[in-house]
Design a protein around this motif. Structure first.
Motif, PDB file in Angstrom:
ATOM      1  N   ASN A   1       1.929  -9.168 -12.019  1.00  0.00           N
ATOM      2  CA  ASN A   1       1.461  -8.383 -10.875  1.00  0.00           C
ATOM      3  C   ASN A   1       0.335  -7.443 -11.305  1.00  0.00           C
ATOM      4  OD1 ASN A   1       2.773  -6.286 -12.197  1.00  0.00           O
ATOM      5  ND2 ASN A   1       4.638  -6.536 -10.968  1.00  0.00           N
ATOM      6  N   ALA A   2      -0.199  -6.750 -10.334  1.00  0.00           N
ATOM      7  CA  ALA A   2      -1.343  -5.894 -10.642  1.00  0.00           C
ATOM      8  C   ALA A   2      -1.281  -4.619  -9.815  1.00  0.00           C
ATOM      9  CB  ALA A   2      -2.644  -6.640 -10.354  1.00  0.00           C
ATOM     10  N   VAL A   3      -2.002  -3.610 -10.279  1.00  0.00           N
ATOM     11  CA  VAL A   3      -1.996  -2.320  -9.603  1.00  0.00           C
ATOM     12  C   VAL A   3      -3.432  -1.832  -9.412  1.00  0.00           C
ATOM     13  CG1 VAL A   3      -1.136   0.062  -9.679  1.00  0.00           C
ATOM     14  CG2 VAL A   3       0.133  -1.737 -10.851  1.00  0.00           C
ATOM     15  N   ILE A   4      -3.703  -1.315  -8.216  1.00  0.00           N
ATOM     16  CA  ILE A   4      -4.963  -0.594  -8.007  1.00  0.00           C
ATOM     17  C   ILE A   4      -4.591   0.852  -7.733  1.00  0.00           C
ATOM     18  CG2 ILE A   4      -6.980  -0.296  -6.513  1.00  0.00           C
ATOM     19  CD1 ILE A   4      -6.869  -3.276  -5.879  1.00  0.00           C
ATOM     20  N   VAL A   5      -5.049   1.765  -8.575  1.00  0.00           N
ATOM     21  CA  VAL A   5      -4.785   3.175  -8.292  1.00  0.00           C
ATOM     22  C   VAL A   5      -6.069   3.846  -7.822  1.00  0.00           C
ATOM     23  CG1 VAL A   5      -2.782   3.571  -9.765  1.00  0.00           C
ATOM     24  CG2 VAL A   5      -5.035   3.766 -10.750  1.00  0.00           C
ATOM     25  N   ILE A   6      -5.948   4.487  -6.677  1.00  0.00           N
ATOM     26  CA  ILE A   6      -7.068   5.270  -6.172  1.00  0.00           C
ATOM     27  C   ILE A   6      -6.761   6.713  -6.525  1.00  0.00           C
ATOM     28  CG2 ILE A   6      -8.260   6.057  -4.090  1.00  0.00           C
ATOM     29  CD1 ILE A   6      -7.466   3.334  -2.815  1.00  0.00           C
ATOM     30  N   THR A   7      -7.660   7.348  -7.223  1.00  0.00           N
ATOM     31  CA  THR A   7      -7.362   8.730  -7.615  1.00  0.00           C
ATOM     32  C   THR A   7      -8.644   9.537  -7.800  1.00  0.00           C
ATOM     33  OG1 THR A   7      -6.220  10.140  -9.223  1.00  0.00           O
ATOM     34  CG2 THR A   7      -7.297   8.176 -10.099  1.00  0.00           C
ATOM     35  N   HIS A   8      -8.474  10.844  -7.764  1.00  0.00           N
ATOM     36  CA  HIS A   8      -9.593  11.730  -8.068  1.00  0.00           C
ATOM     37  C   HIS A   8      -9.501  12.278  -9.481  1.00  0.00           C
ATOM     38  CE1 HIS A   8     -11.512  11.875  -4.189  1.00  0.00           C
ATOM     39  NE2 HIS A   8     -10.338  12.060  -3.602  1.00  0.00           N
ATOM     40  N   TYR A   9      -8.309  12.078 -10.101  1.00  0.00           N
ATOM     41  CA  TYR A   9      -8.084  12.805 -11.349  1.00  0.00           C
ATOM     42  C   TYR A   9      -7.775  11.910 -12.531  1.00  0.00           C
ATOM     43  CZ  TYR A   9      -7.758  16.383  -7.838  1.00  0.00           C
ATOM     44  OH  TYR A   9      -8.024  17.186  -6.776  1.00  0.00           O
ATOM     45  N   GLN A  10      -8.437  12.194 -13.590  1.00  0.00           N
ATOM     46  CA  GLN A  10      -8.226  11.565 -14.885  1.00  0.00           C
ATOM     47  C   GLN A  10      -6.765  11.719 -15.334  1.00  0.00           C
ATOM     48  OE1 GLN A  10      -9.174  10.062 -17.560  1.00  0.00           O
ATOM     49  NE2 GLN A  10      -7.711  11.033 -18.949  1.00  0.00           N
ATOM     50  N   ARG A  11      -6.182  12.876 -14.985  1.00  0.00           N
ATOM     51  CA  ARG A  11      -4.812  13.222 -15.376  1.00  0.00           C
ATOM     52  C   ARG A  11      -3.832  12.061 -15.182  1.00  0.00           C
ATOM     53  NH1 ARG A  11      -1.450  17.599 -11.908  1.00  0.00           N
ATOM     54  NH2 ARG A  11      -1.864  15.933 -10.418  1.00  0.00           N
TER      55      ARG A  11
ATOM     56  N   LEU B   1       0.844  -1.200   0.000  1.00  0.00           N
ATOM     57  CA  LEU B   1       0.000   0.000   0.000  1.00  0.00           C
ATOM     58  C   LEU B   1       0.878   1.248   0.000  1.00  0.00           C
ATOM     59  CD1 LEU B   1      -2.622   1.672   0.421  1.00  0.00           C
ATOM     60  CD2 LEU B   1      -2.371   1.268   2.882  1.00  0.00           C
ATOM     61  N   ALA B   2       0.693   2.103  -1.007  1.00  0.00           N
ATOM     62  CA  ALA B   2       1.305   3.431  -0.967  1.00  0.00           C
ATOM     63  C   ALA B   2       0.287   4.332  -0.282  1.00  0.00           C
ATOM     64  CB  ALA B   2       1.613   3.928  -2.371  1.00  0.00           C
ATOM     65  N   PHE B   3       0.655   4.873   0.866  1.00  0.00           N
ATOM     66  CA  PHE B   3      -0.290   5.601   1.714  1.00  0.00           C
ATOM     67  C   PHE B   3      -0.715   6.932   1.104  1.00  0.00           C
ATOM     68  CE2 PHE B   3      -0.119   3.733   6.155  1.00  0.00           C
ATOM     69  CZ  PHE B   3       0.542   2.574   5.784  1.00  0.00           C
TER      70      PHE B   3
ATOM     71  N   LEU C   1      -2.210   2.043  -4.791  1.00  0.00           N
ATOM     72  CA  LEU C   1      -1.660   3.400  -4.695  1.00  0.00           C
ATOM     73  C   LEU C   1      -2.795   4.349  -4.341  1.00  0.00           C
ATOM     74  CD1 LEU C   1       0.489   3.340  -7.969  1.00  0.00           C
ATOM     75  CD2 LEU C   1       1.048   2.395  -5.720  1.00  0.00           C
ATOM     76  N   ASP C   2      -2.778   4.815  -3.094  1.00  0.00           N
ATOM     77  CA  ASP C   2      -3.879   5.662  -2.631  1.00  0.00           C
ATOM     78  C   ASP C   2      -3.540   7.132  -2.847  1.00  0.00           C
ATOM     79  OD1 ASP C   2      -6.094   6.761  -1.474  1.00  0.00           O
ATOM     80  OD2 ASP C   2      -5.841   5.824   0.500  1.00  0.00           O
ATOM     81  N   GLU C   3      -4.113   7.702  -3.865  1.00  0.00           N
ATOM     82  CA  GLU C   3      -3.888   9.108  -4.227  1.00  0.00           C
ATOM     83  C   GLU C   3      -2.413   9.475  -4.274  1.00  0.00           C
ATOM     84  OE1 GLU C   3      -6.395  12.117  -2.692  1.00  0.00           O
ATOM     85  OE2 GLU C   3      -8.118  10.776  -2.441  1.00  0.00           O
ATOM     86  N   THR C   4      -1.639   8.601  -4.877  1.00  0.00           N
ATOM     87  CA  THR C   4      -0.214   8.878  -5.001  1.00  0.00           C
ATOM     88  C   THR C   4       0.021  10.100  -5.882  1.00  0.00           C
ATOM     89  OG1 THR C   4       0.243   6.551  -4.646  1.00  0.00           O
ATOM     90  CG2 THR C   4       2.011   7.838  -5.640  1.00  0.00           C
ATOM     91  N   ASP C   5      -0.957  10.443  -6.697  1.00  0.00           N
ATOM     92  CA  ASP C   5      -0.797  11.598  -7.587  1.00  0.00           C
ATOM     93  C   ASP C   5      -1.084  12.931  -6.912  1.00  0.00           C
ATOM     94  OD1 ASP C   5      -3.425  10.700  -7.338  1.00  0.00           O
ATOM     95  OD2 ASP C   5      -4.052  11.597  -9.242  1.00  0.00           O
ATOM     96  N   SER C   6      -1.775  12.896  -5.762  1.00  0.00           N
ATOM     97  CA  SER C   6      -2.138  14.198  -5.200  1.00  0.00           C
ATOM     98  C   SER C   6      -0.911  14.903  -4.634  1.00  0.00           C
ATOM     99  CB  SER C   6      -3.221  14.041  -4.127  1.00  0.00           C
ATOM    100  OG  SER C   6      -2.690  13.373  -3.021  1.00  0.00           O
ATOM    101  N   GLY C   7      -0.805  16.166  -4.887  1.00  0.00           N
ATOM    102  CA  GLY C   7       0.332  16.951  -4.420  1.00  0.00           C
ATOM    103  C   GLY C   7       1.568  16.840  -5.298  1.00  0.00           C
ATOM    104  N   LEU C   8       1.466  16.148  -6.431  1.00  0.00           N
ATOM    105  CA  LEU C   8       2.637  16.040  -7.306  1.00  0.00           C
ATOM    106  C   LEU C   8       2.611  17.117  -8.387  1.00  0.00           C
ATOM    107  CD1 LEU C   8       2.951  12.203  -8.003  1.00  0.00           C
ATOM    108  CD2 LEU C   8       4.177  13.594  -6.322  1.00  0.00           C
TER     109      LEU C   8
END
Ligand SMILES: Nc1ncnc2c1ncn2[C@@H]1O[C@H](COP(=O)(O)OP(=O)(O)OP(=O)(O)O)[C@@H](O)[C@H]1O
Ligand SMILES: [Mg+2]
Lengths: 417, 250
Positions: free
Chosen positions: B198-208, B84-86, B171-178
């Motif tokens: 392997n597999a990835v789950i990305v949690i995000t708010h942004y399409q970006r 988990l990426a916090f 990855l929990d909102e790993t993009d926020s603040g970047l």
């Protein structure tokens, strides 16, 4: 209703009369001791001596019979060995010519304490019982303009579970000199009551590490009094992990401008141990620094106390004094108390103080777990971090490995169930 | 054979029902994106998966790599390859990043039956991967996450992912603040790690983010359930219209 105290004042009177009949100077200390401080005494309210008071013991007297001697083996130090408070020449290293060793009397003790007028020192049980009952009063004088790289090790051993012992040392560092000292208390006695006086002359420096690691039944009431002249630096680091009850009390008098007193401490407590760090720093001159930083880790039923006093006299402008106590509680039965006392009469000073008591943070533990590190290792790494921060800040390079090592052994022990 | 199979899970915290029957299947080689309004339970789901205390299910099952995930403690889940990426990485004052990483990597290696790395071997490997994430050596000497900027913390999370080589990374909102550059760096890291096993789950708010890490599936978590699933186009619709028409209250 208090349970009956054993009359220790009677025991020491008898002891002094039998051994030092003619010594009026000892008697002056004797007369200052009537009983152990009571819990109504504010200085002793958080660290009560009832258990000690009910114990029956008498001061140790050297017998002619040879005790098995621990001999100094460490090449890295000049080791001085003490057994039951008595200097043991055969086991000790020869000191270099820059360090002069001599034996002093109770009269010398009085003259060296001339400048002290605080009641908490003058009425301190250790001052009075050790002042009257000591066997050897050692003085180490570091001659002027000497920087002694190889540290001194003071090994305070002892084995007489039904006696009190009274190590007494004066260390005088003459001007422009530097010395490093590591002292280890490792005794199995009823009461270990060491009294130590440090005199730092102009521009001198001492690095002093003290391990309080007495046997689990021992009470240790250390009292250290230091005097600093202009530009002197006194760095003391205490590690307290032993004894049933250990109080390490320090009084530091800053008697010259630009002097600096750093008195940091780690205590590690478990079972029903009680550990007390009490220190007073008296800023009498301008431009001096002091720091009192304490970190404790407590498990099981243990208790910890930090009483830190800073007194800044009116003329001690530009004083910088810091005080911080942090305790980590590992069991819901452990308890930590902290009592800051600030008396500030100067206006241009920077003083800070604070105290925190807390448990290991669950969010932090979870971060370790989420990386595969198990709970036990996580706790270990967090406590290690908590302690190494202050150790690395406080301890001179030459002692760092030894202190980290000793600390690790001690905190592994308190983590055991 | 799936890596992660979540079957109808329910969770309440302090009598408040947060997840009300969530199911999700993730196969090797897939990237799933989870989107959803604030407070919809995305981070909660990530905590359930990683075994945080206080996030015990009231019903449902989760299988990870064919094992009953709920039988495993948090650290065992990591050992087995769940990462988990916090959203909010935790600071560990006094714990040096290098020591922390080495401990984590060696625990995982031990589990995989690989030889533990000695200090030198580890430092070399850590530095190599760190530089690919534009993390300076100096940062590795500092305490974990202490004094790291928001973006540095997120890059440090991805560095940990690379070092641990998990089977499933969440990855929990790993993009926020970047910033834009950091977003590319992080995405590159994820894309390089991603493989057929392997597999990835990305949690995000942004399409970006999803322009860089292209998902196979997009799920909308809202009102305690997965309201809608679809392909990458679903994220674009949400970017444009918000959650209106998908979520009850929106
Ligand atoms: N430990 C907790 N105690 C109380 N409430 C909690 C706890 N954990 C989560 N919640 C609640 O559960 C709900 C879901 O929270 P969660 O953090 O999972 O949302 P999220 O979807 O990740 O939101 P965001 O997009 O803002 O990160 C929120 O209402 C939150 O307040
Ligand atoms: Mg969240």
């Amino acid at each position: 209703m208090q349970r009956k105290h054993n009359d220790f004042s009677k025991a020491i009177k008898k002891h002094v009369n039998e051994n030092y009949l003619k010594d009026d100077d000892r008697r002056s200390f004797l007369n200052n001791f009537s009983d152990w401080p009571s819990p109504t005494n504010e200085k002793w309210r958080l660290s009560r001596l009832g258990k000690l008071a009910r114990k029956s013991f008498i001061p140790y007297v050297s017998s002619s019979k040879k005790i098995k001697e621990t001999s100094a083996t460490n090449e890295d130090f000049f080791s001085l060995v003490f057994i039951n408070g008595i200097f043991c020449k055969e086991s000790s290293d020869k000191l270099p010519k820059e360090i002069e060793m001599s034996f002093l009397s109770a009269k010398d003790l009085i003259s060296n304490l001339r400048d002290v007028n605080n009641r908490s020192v003058l009425n301190h049980p250790t001052l009075n019982i050790t002042g009257s009952c000591f066997q050897d009063f050692i003085k180490l004088k570091i001659k002027a303009n000497c920087s002694i790289a190889k540290p001194i090790e003071l090994l305070q051993t002892g084995n007489c579970p039904h006696n009190s012992i009274h190590p007494l040392i004066l260390i005088e560092v003459e001007k422009n000199s530097k010395i490093k000292i590591l002292e280890k208390f490792k005794t199995n006695v009823a009461l270990n009551a060491p009294l130590q006086i440090l005199k730092l002359e102009k521009n001198s420096k001492i690095e002093f590490i003290k391990f309080h690691n007495d046997d689990s039944e021992t009470t240790n009431l250390s009292l250290l009094i230091s005097f600093l002249k202009e530009d002197a630096t006194c760095n003391i680091f205490n590690l307290i992990n032993g004894g049933a009850f250990t109080r390490s009390e320090t009084h530091s008098y800053l008697k010259g401008k630009n002097s600096s007193m750093n008195l940091n401490c780690v205590y590690l407590s478990t079972d029903s141990q009680h550990h007390d760090v009490t220190s007073s720093i008296y800023h009498d001159f301008p431009n001096c620094n002091s720091s009192q930083k304490v970190r404790g880790v407590l498990n099981k039923n243990s208790t910890g106390v930090f009483q830190g006093k800073i007194r800044v006299e009116k003329k001690a402008q530009k004083t910088n004094a810091q005080q911080m106590s942090r305790a980590l509680i590992l069991s819901d039965k452990a308890l930590s108390n902290s009592k800051p006392e600030l008396e500030i009469y100067a206006d241009d000073v920077v003083c800070s103080h604070g105290a925190t008591v807390g448990e290991l943070d669950e969010e932090q533990i979870f971060y370790f777990l989420s990386r595969g590190i198990d709970k036990q290792k996580a706790r270990f790494m967090m406590i290690e971090a908590f302690l190494s921060e202050i150790i690395e800040e406080s301890v001179d390079k030459v002692f760092l490995d030894e202190v980290l090592n000793e600390t690790e052994i001690a905190f592994k022990k308190i983590l055991e169930n | 054979m799936s890596i992660l199979n979540i079957k109808n899970i329910h969770l309440s915290i302090e009598d408040k029902s947060i997840l009300k029957g969530v199911s999700l299947n993730v196969n090797p080689g897939e990237v799933h994106a989870i989107m959803g309004p604030n407070g919809s339970g995305k981070s909660t789901l990530s905590y359930i998966l990683s075994g945080k205390e206080g996030y015990e299910l009231s019903s449902g099952n989760i299988y990870f790599d064919n094992k009953d995930l709920l039988e495993l403690s948090a650290n065992e889940r990591s050992n087995q390859g769940l990462f988990l990426a916090f959203q909010y990485p935790v600071e560990l004052p006094g714990v040096s990043s290098m020591n922390f990483l080495r401990e984590a990597v060696n625990v995982r290696r031990k589990f995989l039956g690989k030889k533990e790395l000695n200090h030198l071997e580890f430092v070399k490997e850590a530095r190599r991967l760190a530089s690919s994430m534009f993390i300076k050596d100096e940062m590795l000497k500092r305490s974990v996450n202490v004094g790291f900027s928001g973006g540095e913390k997120k890059r440090f999370e991805i560095l940990q992912m690379m070092l641990l080589e998990p089977k499933l990374a969440i990855l929990d909102e790993t993009d926020s603040g970047l910033d834009v550059d950091a977003l590319k760096i992080v995405s590159n890291g994820v894309n390089n790690y991603k493989g057929k096993d392997n597999a990835v789950i990305v949690i995000t708010h942004y399409q970006r983010l999803l322009d860089y890490i292209v998902p196979d599936y997009v799920h909308i978590l809202a009102d305690g359930v997965i309201k809608k699933s679809g392909g990458p186009e679903l994220a674009k619709i949400i970017e444009k219209n918000g959650y209106a028409g998908i979520v009850d209250a929106a």
